[in-house]
Design an enzyme around this catalytic site. Structure first.
Site, PDB file in Angstrom:
ATOM      1  CG  ASP A 154      11.892 -41.152  13.748  1.00  0.00           C
ATOM      2  OD1 ASP A 154      11.174 -40.078  13.926  1.00  0.00           O
ATOM      3  OD2 ASP A 154      11.145 -42.068  12.806  1.00  0.00           O
TER       4      ASP A 154
ATOM      5  NE  ARG B 277       9.385 -39.039  10.167  1.00  0.00           N
ATOM      6  CZ  ARG B 277       8.683 -40.226  10.046  1.00  0.00           C
ATOM      7  NH1 ARG B 277       8.405 -40.542   9.029  1.00  0.00           N
ATOM      8  NH2 ARG B 277       8.695 -41.319  10.900  1.00  0.00           N
ATOM      9  CG  ASN B 278      14.411 -38.612  10.231  1.00  0.00           C
ATOM     10  OD1 ASN B 278      13.511 -37.478  10.654  1.00  0.00           O
ATOM     11  ND2 ASN B 278      13.171 -39.044  11.034  1.00  0.00           N
TER      12      ASN B 278
ATOM     13  CG  ASP C 207      16.104 -35.468  13.160  1.00  0.00           C
ATOM     14  OD1 ASP C 207      15.050 -34.393  13.399  1.00  0.00           O
ATOM     15  OD2 ASP C 207      15.721 -36.309  14.251  1.00  0.00           O
TER      16      ASP C 207
HETATM   17  C1  LIG Z   1      17.789 -30.256  11.087  1.00  0.00           C
HETATM   18  C2  LIG Z   1      18.117 -30.340   9.390  1.00  0.00           C
HETATM   19  O1  LIG Z   1      19.518 -29.869   9.337  1.00  0.00           O
HETATM   20  C3  LIG Z   1      19.406 -30.079   8.023  1.00  0.00           C
HETATM   21  C4  LIG Z   1      19.379 -29.200   6.812  1.00  0.00           C
HETATM   22  C5  LIG Z   1      19.189 -29.083   5.547  1.00  0.00           C
HETATM   23  C6  LIG Z   1      18.328 -29.228   5.014  1.00  0.00           C
HETATM   24  C7  LIG Z   1      17.050 -29.555   4.767  1.00  0.00           C
HETATM   25  C8  LIG Z   1      15.644 -28.919   3.672  1.00  0.00           C
HETATM   26  C9  LIG Z   1      16.088 -27.800   2.294  1.00  0.00           C
HETATM   27  C10 LIG Z   1      17.682 -27.686   2.429  1.00  0.00           C
HETATM   28  S1  LIG Z   1      18.431 -26.810   0.854  1.00  0.00           S
HETATM   29  C11 LIG Z   1      18.196 -28.009  -0.705  1.00  0.00           C
HETATM   30  O2  LIG Z   1      17.156 -25.651   0.845  1.00  0.00           O
HETATM   31  O3  LIG Z   1      19.837 -26.701   1.042  1.00  0.00           O
HETATM   32  C12 LIG Z   1      18.692 -28.107   3.054  1.00  0.00           C
HETATM   33  C13 LIG Z   1      20.538 -29.311   5.126  1.00  0.00           C
HETATM   34  N1  LIG Z   1      21.304 -29.925   6.175  1.00  0.00           N
HETATM   35  C14 LIG Z   1      20.704 -30.191   7.343  1.00  0.00           C
HETATM   36  N2  LIG Z   1      21.904 -30.361   8.226  1.00  0.00           N
HETATM   37  C15 LIG Z   1      17.235 -31.388   8.766  1.00  0.00           C
HETATM   38  C16 LIG Z   1      17.379 -32.501   9.454  1.00  0.00           C
HETATM   39  C17 LIG Z   1      17.222 -33.850   8.921  1.00  0.00           C
HETATM   40  F1  LIG Z   1      17.167 -35.262   9.237  1.00  0.00           F
HETATM   41  C18 LIG Z   1      15.661 -33.180   8.612  1.00  0.00           C
HETATM   42  C19 LIG Z   1      14.924 -32.128   7.889  1.00  0.00           C
HETATM   43  C20 LIG Z   1      15.752 -31.639   8.655  1.00  0.00           C
HETATM   44  N3  LIG Z   1      15.446 -30.197   8.298  1.00  0.00           N
HETATM   45  N4  LIG Z   1      14.995 -28.787   8.975  1.00  0.00           N
HETATM   46  C21 LIG Z   1      14.742 -27.693   8.698  1.00  0.00           C
HETATM   47  C22 LIG Z   1      14.419 -27.954   7.137  1.00  0.00           C
HETATM   48  N5  LIG Z   1      15.120 -29.767   6.834  1.00  0.00           N
END
Ligand SMILES: C[C@@H](Oc1cc(-c2cccc(S(C)(=O)=O)c2)cnc1N)c1cc(F)ccc1N1NC=CN1
Length: 327
Positions: free
Chosen positions: A165, A169-170, A186
């Site tokens: 995947d 987005r990941n 992800d």
């Molecule tokens: C599990 C989650 O992990 C994370 C999200 C964000 C992260 C995601 C969005 C925004 C911010 S921020 C700019 O507010 O620091 C930090 C930052 N660090 C992570 N390790 C994730 C991993 C991915 F590969 C894709 C999307 C997400 N998520 N899950 C829920 C929202 N995104």
């Protein structure tokens, strides 16, 4: 099951000894503080939090915390653990780092490094040059992002791990500013296949069809060359600044088009050499697609070519023109 129909082909090489979740690093619940919700993950909420490594420490490290709702089944509990166990086995600057798990009580937690730049797709969309704001990012930035994901994918290739995947987005960014590092963050799809959830979860509807090669969605054949095809689509996402591939087409229409030779067009303003590399990743014959080591060398050479790194990013207005055909 022959290789062709064995969806587990390839991943069992990576985890021959199976996974012992007892090996996972533990995080004590009292050393964690949840600060704010980041959004919905596949299971439950994902939070931004603070982690105090040693109780005596004054410094608190920003982390991302994936939670598993209390009312989850044993099945999804194992899924949740499996994703953590997969991440725990990797050690690479372009793969998200697993800090540890909290499985002593409910809700269960997976604690990851916080990548404060958010995900690559949103970053690209929000960085589009606008008429009034000169482009915040350059062709060189796009190449550097692509190289980071390529390095992470090359590491997985060496580890004989099929991700299944690879998509913008990941992927997450350490920051939005220059010096940003992009990481693959992800592993939900690889986890589902390993746990044989793959077929129980929503079937074809849940599959990232637009990022998959024909042999995957027609015959269920997956290999590292599946990830190469997906990486080609990720390159298209990067150089189209976060557009959805095959805009307006349904998954069924994409499958019909792509399996009869249809391909994504060159993104507006994308240097031809980069588009030709995408097309090589979309070769109908998996073995004809380049390896990630080869893709890395090609991207590196593009980075040294001023004709490519100096190419201007089109201003948004023309992007709209390009997409709608209006002048
Ligand atoms: C599990 C989650 O992990 C994370 C999200 C964000 C992260 C995601 C969005 C925004 C911010 S921020 C700019 O507010 O620091 C930090 C930052 N660090 C992570 N390790 C994730 C991993 C991915 F590969 C894709 C999307 C997400 N998520 N899950 C829920 C929202 N995104």
């Amino acid at each position: 099951l022959s290789m062709a129909f064995n969806p587990y082909y390839g991943s069992e090489n990576f985890l021959p000894q199976g996974i012992d979740v007892r090996d996972l690093p533990k995080v004590s619940r009292e050393s964690l503080k949840l600060v704010k919700a980041l959004g919905q993950g596949a299971f439950g909420e994902v939070y931004q939090g603070l982690y105090r490594h040693r109780s005596g420490d004054s410094v608190e490290m920003p982390v991302a915390v994936k939670t598993l709702p209390e009312l989850s089944t044993g099945q999804s509990e194992n899924d949740f653990l499996m994703e953590a166990a997969i991440m725990a086995k990797f050690n690479h600057p372009n793969i998200v780092h697993l800090i540890g798990v909290c499985f002593d009580m409910h809700p269960r937690f997976i604690v990851l490094e916080l990548l404060a730049g958010g995900d690559l797709k949103n970053f690209l969309r929000e960085s589009r040059p606008k008429a009034e704001r000169v482009s915040a990012i350059t062709m060189k930035d796009l190449l550097l992002c692509s190289l980071d994901v390529c390095k992470g994918s090359r590491y997985l290739e060496v580890q004989r791990f099929i991700h299944r995947d690879i998509a913008a987005r990941n992927c997450l960014l350490t920051s939005r500013g220059p010096g940003r590092v992009v990481k693959i963050a992800d592993f939900g799809m690889a986890r589902d296949v390993y746990r044989a959830e793959y077929y129980k979860k929503g079937g074809k509807a849940m599959l990232p069809i637009k990022w998959m090669p024909p042999e995957a969605y027609i015959d269920g054949v997956f290999s590292i060359k599946t990830d190469v095809w997906s990486f080609g689509v990720l390159l298209w996402e990067v150089f189209s600044l976060g557009l959805m591939p095959y805009t307006g087409l349904s998954n069924r229409e994409v499958m019909e088009s792509v399996s009869t030779g249809g391909r994504l067009d060159k993104p507006y303003g994308c240097p031809l050499e980069i588009y030709l590399l995408m097309c090589e990743c979309w070769n109908p014959t998996p073995s004809e697609r380049p390896s990630f080591a080869q893709i890395f060398d090609r991207l590196q050479r593009f980075l040294q070519d001023p004709a490519i790194t100096g190419a201007p990013l089109p201003v948004l207005r023309s992007l709209i023109g390009a997409v709608t055909g209006a002048r």
